[in-house]
Design a protein around this motif. Structure first.
Motif, PDB file in Angstrom:
ATOM      1  N   THR B 520       0.836  -1.198   0.000  1.00  0.00           N
ATOM      2  CA  THR B 520       0.000   0.000   0.000  1.00  0.00           C
ATOM      3  C   THR B 520       0.877   1.257   0.000  1.00  0.00           C
ATOM      4  O   THR B 520       2.019   1.245   0.446  1.00  0.00           O
ATOM      5  CB  THR B 520      -0.894   0.056   1.253  1.00  0.00           C
ATOM      6  OG1 THR B 520      -0.052   0.085   2.410  1.00  0.00           O
ATOM      7  CG2 THR B 520      -1.812  -1.144   1.340  1.00  0.00           C
ATOM      8  N   GLU B 522       0.405   3.778   1.824  1.00  0.00           N
ATOM      9  CA  GLU B 522       0.612   4.120   3.231  1.00  0.00           C
ATOM     10  C   GLU B 522       1.878   3.469   3.789  1.00  0.00           C
ATOM     11  O   GLU B 522       2.633   4.078   4.539  1.00  0.00           O
ATOM     12  CB  GLU B 522      -0.626   3.643   4.011  1.00  0.00           C
ATOM     13  CG  GLU B 522      -0.845   4.306   5.339  1.00  0.00           C
ATOM     14  CD  GLU B 522      -1.345   5.743   5.234  1.00  0.00           C
ATOM     15  OE1 GLU B 522      -1.658   6.202   4.113  1.00  0.00           O
ATOM     16  OE2 GLU B 522      -1.387   6.411   6.271  1.00  0.00           O
ATOM     17  N   ARG B 564       0.714  -0.649  -4.807  1.00  0.00           N
ATOM     18  CA  ARG B 564      -0.610  -1.039  -5.304  1.00  0.00           C
ATOM     19  C   ARG B 564      -1.592   0.098  -5.076  1.00  0.00           C
ATOM     20  O   ARG B 564      -1.832   0.511  -3.944  1.00  0.00           O
ATOM     21  CB  ARG B 564      -1.107  -2.295  -4.585  1.00  0.00           C
ATOM     22  CG  ARG B 564      -2.574  -2.586  -4.924  1.00  0.00           C
ATOM     23  CD  ARG B 564      -3.095  -3.779  -4.199  1.00  0.00           C
ATOM     24  NE  ARG B 564      -2.494  -5.007  -4.721  1.00  0.00           N
ATOM     25  CZ  ARG B 564      -2.856  -6.215  -4.313  1.00  0.00           C
ATOM     26  NH1 ARG B 564      -3.792  -6.354  -3.395  1.00  0.00           N
ATOM     27  NH2 ARG B 564      -2.281  -7.283  -4.819  1.00  0.00           N
ATOM     28  N   PRO B 566      -5.488   1.013  -5.702  1.00  0.00           N
ATOM     29  CA  PRO B 566      -6.777   0.443  -6.110  1.00  0.00           C
ATOM     30  C   PRO B 566      -7.576   1.418  -6.969  1.00  0.00           C
ATOM     31  O   PRO B 566      -7.178   2.568  -7.149  1.00  0.00           O
ATOM     32  CB  PRO B 566      -7.478   0.209  -4.772  1.00  0.00           C
ATOM     33  CG  PRO B 566      -6.920   1.264  -3.877  1.00  0.00           C
ATOM     34  CD  PRO B 566      -5.507   1.496  -4.325  1.00  0.00           C
ATOM     35  N   PRO B 574      -8.969   8.632  -3.461  1.00  0.00           N
ATOM     36  CA  PRO B 574      -8.002   9.223  -2.526  1.00  0.00           C
ATOM     37  C   PRO B 574      -6.665   8.473  -2.474  1.00  0.00           C
ATOM     38  O   PRO B 574      -5.634   9.092  -2.209  1.00  0.00           O
ATOM     39  CB  PRO B 574      -8.716   9.140  -1.170  1.00  0.00           C
ATOM     40  CG  PRO B 574     -10.175   9.107  -1.506  1.00  0.00           C
ATOM     41  CD  PRO B 574     -10.268   8.369  -2.806  1.00  0.00           C
ATOM     42  N   GLU B 575      -6.675   7.173  -2.756  1.00  0.00           N
ATOM     43  CA  GLU B 575      -5.414   6.421  -2.738  1.00  0.00           C
ATOM     44  C   GLU B 575      -4.486   6.883  -3.858  1.00  0.00           C
ATOM     45  O   GLU B 575      -3.272   6.937  -3.688  1.00  0.00           O
ATOM     46  CB  GLU B 575      -5.680   4.916  -2.875  1.00  0.00           C
ATOM     47  CG  GLU B 575      -6.144   4.256  -1.589  1.00  0.00           C
ATOM     48  CD  GLU B 575      -5.109   4.298  -0.465  1.00  0.00           C
ATOM     49  OE1 GLU B 575      -3.923   3.993  -0.712  1.00  0.00           O
ATOM     50  OE2 GLU B 575      -5.494   4.667   0.652  1.00  0.00           O
TER      51      GLU B 575
END
Lengths: 247, 659
Positions: B520, B522, B564, B566, B574-575
């Protein structure tokens, strides 16, 4: 702690939404949004779509976070935004239902994220003092009694999150508008536009599709900044005065 | 390329007046055909956008949040400085100028700082006129308090929500211009590229974060008011969305980056509690007016703080710095806390915290005053404490509540536990006296520029600088550039420069979306933050910085292979927004390390362990480093270092002492 979540999922403004269930491992010291971070990391790792939600400062002041938690905007605690709610307020095994603000004037963008542009347009209609930069006199040349300044400040602490609208069965924005009208009508700087302001803001509020106020007080009960219901009384008073003066 | 700071001639106290009366003006009719883009709507952006629109320019303003009112200036707590001397305690423009230069450890420009001190008083007037409800005394005058690094009371405040009140003032001025049709507001939009034509900034590519669409916007000038980059450390007091992307795109388009390693670690924040932590929360510096900082004298103390007697407490700031005590500047207070914790005297479960204790002043300062006001004879300590709590509640109520909410401990009853955390970045885009970057037509205001705080910012000076830049400086200095642009007709966004810039952005986004790895966004951000905090944080050394550079490069390579993201490009995602920001942080982090590595001295918030006095204070090297590092971006994360010499003609530079 093990938490069961029922979260509102909606792809975009035009699609239909539904609840989905998730299980998440939380710790009592986590904030509610950090629990959602954990959920989203899980979802991404599992190749699923994470839950969209609004948040920014995470210290209760920007007004961006906006979740209805078990039927209450910003959750079960008084005077607290979603980001300042911690998992210690819940118990092991709890099922928590999470929804977006629901109001016609706040269309859903995705999942738990809504469009609150209506609030900006209300401020743009009159929620200001018309003073161009450079026109100000010395700040101490107009004395303001401490009690007046304190009360204006109390109204001015509104963070524009929209919990008041979400809490209201009529989706009324009277607490939000009342807070700004009260702040500016109390201060000497707000006097010249006092009557025009309240009329313009109320007109814009109505145009945006917010409902009427029926004085149930849910807005003030759920306001994370505990803006008092009296600002609505004040808004009504200011509005009638302006109307009687033919504004 | 030679750095031209464009500092006007003349003595420091007449430069700005001289400049204002001789700078070229744009007549009202021409202003209407000039278009200005303002990116970011915090204190600097909102005040600039509103003021320029009031003057007649056409303005487009952008923010990534859902409303301009949410910019992170809103979270500033303690106050805003101004040299009003309302307290009759000897304050003056010169003293504010002097304190700011000294507080910045002699690494800021004299001319800029003096100008800042000059306009500080206008800011308070302007805000009061807008209806900002500052704290007042019973007689109706404005109230002041003290902040670190000063010996006068010049800080204006609105409880612990000063930033909120100032931003709402600027926001309402901005919304007024939106209502009048002079500003077009683009919320939930992120600037992702600067568009340059013939070497000048002529617009931006923005991404609509709701639809994911890329948009082209033309402007005769572009103002970046996009805040600081503290989130490169992952954990900081910044908002989750605060980022370097706009400034970084400007940097890659030719704007030099000034002093990137100058970051402010704020001494009083709520300590980290777990690995899931997403951000840190500041407890305002104003608390140091009344809170005393201490640790137990004994290592591995197990007693509760209230059970530790006075003579077994080490009030280490009062001990080391008797003249300023608990109100030493932030860099010094932070390092002193780290020193005690590293030496084994820290408290709390992690032992990485110190106490901030209000009991003494609640009893002795406020309790006694209240008791005598109310005519209570010989009050007991308990009575004094209760009276003192009432005053503490009035002054700091919202902060105490926030602390309790986060930690589940009541600061009215037990001392707060605090530890330093990343808070502000003094570094930023290099700008000249006119706030113009090295790209003509591209300006940087507020925290986004490097200009006024040197190597350490004093408390309550960020709000001052943001509003000074927006309300009182850019409205004049922009005229110097735009007066020469009155013949420039609006350029079509079909121009090839716009097309190319948009393509560059969409290629970048497609590259990120195409990786489809396993990790991720994050997790990369968190890992980068740990590297930065360990090796480019409160203390730095050559070995660590070199390691950090290698680690960041490796992490960046891995990011482009294994991240990754999505969802898709053409939706609210937002990712994806976060991925773009983290990609920029992964480049900035490396530059910060290079900057810290090349600055072989300690100054302000930049503490190189190799350069310290015997007492552990920062050891400056004015011979070699009395300058600004301005980094020019070259291809593929290579940089060239330029230096701007700083001249001190009005202030004698000396070792900074708060003893």
């Amino acid at each position: 702690m093990n938490i069961n979540l029922k979260v509102w999922r909606q792809r975009n403004q035009n699609s239909e939404g539904r609840f989905e269930e998730y299980k998440v491992q939380a710790s009592p010291d986590m904030s509610f949004l950090e629990m959602f971070d954990v959920l989203n990391e899980q979802l991404i790792e599992d190749g699923k779509d994470p839950v969209a939600f609004d948040h920014d400062c995470r210290e209760g002041i920007c007004g961006m976070c906006s979740m209805v938690i078990n039927g209450r905007p910003h959750g079960p605690k008084q005077g607290v935004t979603t980001c300042q709610l911690h998992m210690r307020s819940f118990s092991e095994g709890d099922t928590i239902v999470v929804e977006p603000w629901r109001a016609n004037a706040f269309p859903v963008i995705k999942d738990l994220s809504v469009n609150r542009g209506a609030f900006d347009r209300i401020i743009a209609s009159g929620g200001y003092v018309s003073v161009n930069t450079g026109n100000a006199v010395d700040a101490n040349s107009i004395l303001i009694p401490k009690e007046v300044a304190d009360e204006a400040f109390e109204a001015a602490t509104c963070i524009g999150c929209g919990a008041c609208v979400s809490a209201c069965k009529n989706a009324s924005a009277m607490l939000f508008v009342g807070a700004k009208v009260t702040q500016l009508s109390m201060l000497p700087q707000g006097q010249p536009e006092r009557q025009a302001r309240v009329v313009a803001m109320v007109n814009q509020m109505d145009a945006e599709g917010f409902g009427a106020c029926t004085n149930t007080g849910a807005c003030a009960a759920e306001c994370p900044k505990q803006i008092p219901l009296s600002v609505i009384a004040n808004l009504n008073r200011e509005y009638y005065k302006a109307k009687l003066n033919g504004k | 390329m030679k750095l031209e700071s464009k500092i006007p001639q003349g003595s420091v106290d007449t430069k700005w007046t001289q400049y204002k009366s001789s700078v070229s003006l744009v007549n009202p009719a021409n202003k209407r055909s000039l278009h200005v883009i303002v990116v970011g709507t915090g204190l600097a952006g909102a005040s600039a956008a509103a003021t320029l629109a009031e003057m007649g320019y056409k303005v487009s303003a952008f923010c990534f949040q859902d409303s301009p009112r949410r910019a992170h200036s809103i979270a500033a707590q303690g106050g805003i400085n101004a040299a009003k001397n309302y307290q009759n305690d000897g304050d003056s423009v010169y003293r504010l100028f002097y304190d700011t230069i000294k507080g910045g450890d002699y690494r800021a420009r004299e001319a800029n700082v003096h100008r800042l001190a000059e306009v500080s008083t206008n800011i308070i007037d302007q805000c009061v006129a807008q209806g900002v409800p500052f704290a007042r005394e019973y007689g109706g005058t404005l109230s002041n308090r003290s902040f670190g690094g000063t010996q006068v009371q010049r800080t204006f405040y609105a409880a612990g929500q000063t930033g909120q009140q100032l931003l709402l003032g600027a926001y309402s001025a901005l919304e007024r211009q939106v209502g009048l049709g002079n500003v077009t507001m683009y919320s939930r939009h992120e600037m992702v590229e600067v568009v340059k034509i013939d070497g000048k900034a002529r617009g931006i590519i923005a991404r609509d974060l709701v639809s994911g669409k890329l948009e082209r916007h033309f402007g005769h000038a572009v103002l970046l008011c996009t805040g600081g980059y503290g989130n490169v450390f992952y954990l900081s007091t910044n908002a989750m969305g605060s980022n370097v992307t706009a400034a970084w795109k400007a940097h890659r388009a030719g704007a030099f980056f000034g002093n990137p390693c100058f970051t402010q670690i704020h001494p009083t924040c709520i300590p980290v509690s777990g690995h899931y932590q997403s951000k840190l929360t500041l407890m305002s510096e104003s608390l140091r007016n009344d809170g005393r900082i201490w640790v137990p004298k004994k290592k591995d103390e197990t007693r509760q703080p209230n059970d530790i007697p006075e003579d077994e407490r080490d009030y280490y700031l009062e001990r080391r710095y008797p003249a300023f005590g608990n109100l030493v500047p932030r860099d010094i207070a932070s390092r002193a806390a780290k020193e005690r914790c590293d030496a084994g005297y820290g408290v709390g479960t992690t032992k990485m915290a110190v106490y901030l204790d209000f009991k003494y002043n609640m009893i002795n300062k406020y309790g006694r005053t209240e008791a005598s006001k109310r005519g209570i004879q010989n009050p007991s300590e308990d009575v004094l404490l209760e009276l003192g709590k009432e005053i503490a509640k009035e002054k700091y109520g919202n902060l105490f509540d926030m602390y309790k909410q986060i930690t589940a401990e009541d600061p009215y009853e037990v001392p707060m536990k605090i530890y330093p955390a990343v808070h502000y970045t003094m570094g930023g885009l290099w700008v000249d006296y006119e706030l113009q970057t090295t790209v003509p037509g591209l300006y940087a205001l507020g925290e986004a520029n490097f200009s006024d705080h040197g190597a350490n910012r004093l408390g309550a000076s960020a709000l001052m600088q943001g509003l000074a830049d927006g309300y009182f400086i850019i409205p004049y200095t922009l005229g110097s550039y735009l007066s020469k642009e009155i013949h420039t007709k609006p350029i079509s966004t079909d121009h090839e420069a716009f097309v190319e810039a948009e393509k560059k952005v969409s290629d970048r986004i497609n590259q990120l979306m195409g990786i489809q790895g396993k990790r991720t966004v994050e997790s990369y951000h968190r890992e980068l933050g740990l590297i930065m905090w360990d090796k480019c944080g409160m203390a730095r050394n050559e070995k660590g910085l070199k390691e950090a550079i290698d680690q960041i490069r490796a992490l960046r390579d891995d990011f482009y292979k294994n991240v990754r993201i999505p969802g898709s490009v053409d939706e609210f995602n937002p990712e994806l927004d976060k991925a773009g920001r983290v990609a920029d942080f992964l480049e900035l982090g490396e530059l910060m390390c290079w900057d810290a590595l090349n600055r072989n001295e300690s100054c302000g918030g930049h503490f190189r362990e190799e350069y310290q006095t015997e007492e552990g204070e920062a050891l400056r090297d004015d011979e070699n480093f009395k300058n600004v590092f301005a980094w020019e971006y070259k291809e593929n994360n290579q940089w060239e270092l330029h230096k701007e010499e700083l001249n001190y003609e009005n202030i004698k530079i000396q070792q900074r002492s708060y003893k």
